[in-house]
Each structure stands twice: as C-alpha cells, then as structure tokens.
Write a protein that holds these residues in place. Structure first.
Motif, PDB file in Angstrom:
ATOM      1  N   ASP A   7       0.806  -1.227   0.000  1.00  0.00           N
ATOM      2  CA  ASP A   7       0.000   0.000   0.000  1.00  0.00           C
ATOM      3  C   ASP A   7       0.842   1.281   0.000  1.00  0.00           C
ATOM      4  O   ASP A   7       0.748   2.114   0.902  1.00  0.00           O
ATOM      5  CB  ASP A   7      -0.999  -0.046   1.171  1.00  0.00           C
ATOM      6  N   HIS A   9       0.583   3.452  -2.500  1.00  0.00           N
ATOM      7  CA  HIS A   9      -0.441   4.436  -2.889  1.00  0.00           C
ATOM      8  C   HIS A   9       0.126   5.756  -3.422  1.00  0.00           C
ATOM      9  O   HIS A   9      -0.307   6.838  -3.012  1.00  0.00           O
ATOM     10  CB  HIS A   9      -1.404   4.690  -1.722  1.00  0.00           C
ATOM     11  N   ASP A  35      -1.289  -2.349  -4.399  1.00  0.00           N
ATOM     12  CA  ASP A  35      -1.717  -0.958  -4.206  1.00  0.00           C
ATOM     13  C   ASP A  35      -0.497  -0.012  -4.209  1.00  0.00           C
ATOM     14  O   ASP A  35      -0.308   0.798  -3.291  1.00  0.00           O
ATOM     15  CB  ASP A  35      -2.545  -0.771  -2.927  1.00  0.00           C
ATOM     16  N   HIS A  62      -6.465  -1.392  -6.093  1.00  0.00           N
ATOM     17  CA  HIS A  62      -6.314  -0.138  -6.832  1.00  0.00           C
ATOM     18  C   HIS A  62      -5.693  -0.356  -8.213  1.00  0.00           C
ATOM     19  O   HIS A  62      -6.052   0.334  -9.162  1.00  0.00           O
ATOM     20  CB  HIS A  62      -5.519   0.885  -6.008  1.00  0.00           C
ATOM     21  N   HIS A 113      -2.682  -9.541  -1.316  1.00  0.00           N
ATOM     22  CA  HIS A 113      -2.992  -8.148  -0.983  1.00  0.00           C
ATOM     23  C   HIS A 113      -4.067  -8.093   0.094  1.00  0.00           C
ATOM     24  O   HIS A 113      -3.973  -7.318   1.038  1.00  0.00           O
ATOM     25  CB  HIS A 113      -3.463  -7.391  -2.230  1.00  0.00           C
ATOM     26  N   HIS A 154      -3.492  -4.185   2.483  1.00  0.00           N
ATOM     27  CA  HIS A 154      -4.882  -3.820   2.202  1.00  0.00           C
ATOM     28  C   HIS A 154      -5.589  -3.117   3.364  1.00  0.00           C
ATOM     29  O   HIS A 154      -6.319  -2.157   3.156  1.00  0.00           O
ATOM     30  CB  HIS A 154      -5.663  -5.070   1.774  1.00  0.00           C
ATOM     31  N   HIS A 156      -4.041  -1.562   5.759  1.00  0.00           N
ATOM     32  CA  HIS A 156      -3.212  -0.398   6.127  1.00  0.00           C
ATOM     33  C   HIS A 156      -2.890  -0.356   7.617  1.00  0.00           C
ATOM     34  O   HIS A 156      -2.683   0.715   8.190  1.00  0.00           O
ATOM     35  CB  HIS A 156      -3.889   0.922   5.708  1.00  0.00           C
TER      36      HIS A 156
HETATM   37 ZN    ZN Z   1      -4.510   0.094  -0.086  1.00  0.00          ZN
END
Ligand code: ZN
Length: 243
Positions: A7, A9, A35, A62, A113, A154, A156
């Motif tokens: 993640d 991002h 992600d 994502h 994930h 996922h 976080h």
């Molecule tokens: Zn995420």
C-alpha cells in the motif's frame, strides 16, 4: 532476509524513505503486496521504483481499478483512480500492471494483498468481540491448509493475526518468532497508514523472525504534491493523522 511492504499508494516521499531504511539493513529481496498506486500524487514514479527494486509485486484492488474500473470505492477514491489512470500511459507500466497476480505461494508462505480466501478484495480485520475472534480463528484454520504464514496488506494496519490473539507491535516489542505457527502478518502501509501512526510501516522476515519497522517521512512534501495534482485535500489530511 526479505523486506515486505504494501500500500504505497503513489506516495513517493514515503517510498523513498522506506527504501532508504531498507538499504541500511541486510535485505536480499523487497516484496510489494500491491496498491502501489491510487490516492497518491506520484503513481508513475512509485511504479517505476517498484518495477526496478522489488522481486515481485502483487495485484492490489487499486491496480485492478486502474485496469478494470473501480469497485466499491468511495467518491474520493474513484476520483483519484480516474486521475491515476490518466497518469499511467507508459506501455511498459501498463503491461506490468496487466501481468500482476493477486497471490503468490512460496513454500509454506502465501503473499496476498487482501486475505487468503479473497486475495484481492477482502480485509483482514481485527476482531472487535469474542464472536468475531472465533470466526477469525475458524477462517484461518479453514484457509491455511497449504501454507502456515500469510503476509498481507490492504487494511493499512500493522499487526499479527494469530489463533491466540491479535498482536500489535510497538517500538519496544517489534520482533516476533513465527516459525511453525499459523498466522496473518499484516505489514501495514507505506503510503497511507491507518493505525493512528502516520509513519510508514513495513516488515522484514528472515524465515523465523518478523520485525516491524516504522519510518518517518516528509508528509508536507506529499501534501504539497497532492494539492498540486488537484487531488482531494482529505487525501493529504489523513496522512498527518495516520487514518
Ligand atoms: Zn490500499
């Protein structure tokens, strides 16, 4: 030793700080649980770094949204995905994204994930009451037949989900023996932590000991980049809160 992160991002300042921290340790492989993009202002640069530096990356929801359209996203996330789609135009990056898998099995270890049952979409969540914990343990015993350990992102959030308890690392207690146990290792998020600690999170693993790491990064820089990209200001605010 492996470093496992998730993640990112599109948060380049966070990813650079984490890679610098990893560089100070004896890490052989870096693994990304997906992600890499979404929410954040520097998806192209983050993808490039992951493609260069990671042994492999997984398909996150994502990346799936970039390829196939968002599913179950809130309006701010949808807007960010549409923006992200417009940034990723390099054929090499699009080809890389289209080849990602949602799960990878390596010996007694599964990388996903989301969850072992639904590697792309399902969240591994901390139980809030006894009934939820019983359900968590039942699911774990059902799903962990072909492997013992499952690294995931996922949600976080950084924690271990075991059949005895949920274990939350802190600076004085960040190393855990996991050999011969069945458990989820939630590595937290590099680019958008949601466990009330705004510092980036990742884990290292040497085959026996999982160690959790937190790394402070220049949140102001990412907040400026979010503003400059015209992304929703909430995406910057939440980084300061770790939410
Ligand atoms: Zn995420």
């Amino acid at each position: 030793m492996d470093a496992i992160l998730s993640d990112i991002h599109g948060n380049l300042a966070a990813l650079e700080a984490v890679l610098e921290d990893i560089g100070r340790q004896k890490v052989d492989r870096i693994i990304s649980l997906g992600d890499v993009v979404g929410y954040g202002p520097r998806p192209v640069e983050c993808l490039k770094l992951v493609m260069d530096r990671c042994a492999f990356s997984l398909l996150g929801n994502h990346e799936y949204a970039v390829l196939r359209g968002p599913e179950g996203f809130n309006p701010i996330a949808v807007e960010a995905i549409n923006w992200t789609k417009r940034q990723i135009t390099d054929p090499g990056q699009l080809f890389y994204l289209s080849g990602l898998k949602a799960a990878k099995l390596e010996g007694n270890l599964l990388y996903v994930h989301g969850s072992a049952e639904d590697p792309l979409m399902e969240y591994v969540r901390e139980a809030e009451d006894h009934a939820q914990f019983v359900k968590f343990v039942q699911d774990l015993q059902r799903d962990f037949q072909r492997f013992d350990l499952c690294f995931t992102g996922h949600n976080h959030r950084a924690f271990l989900g075991t059949t005895d308890a949920f274990i939350f690392p802190h600076p004085a207690w960040s190393k855990f023996h996991v050999k011969d146990k069945k458990l989820y290792i939630c590595v937290g998020s590099v680019g958008q932590p949601r466990d009330d600690d705004p510092r980036s999170s990742y884990a290292t693993f040497d085959g026996d000991v999982v160690e959790y790491h937190r790394v402070a990064y220049d949140i102001d820089r990412t907040a400026r980049e979010i503003k400059a990209a015209g992304l929703h200001p909430f995406l910057a605010e939440r980084l300061y809160l770790g939410q």
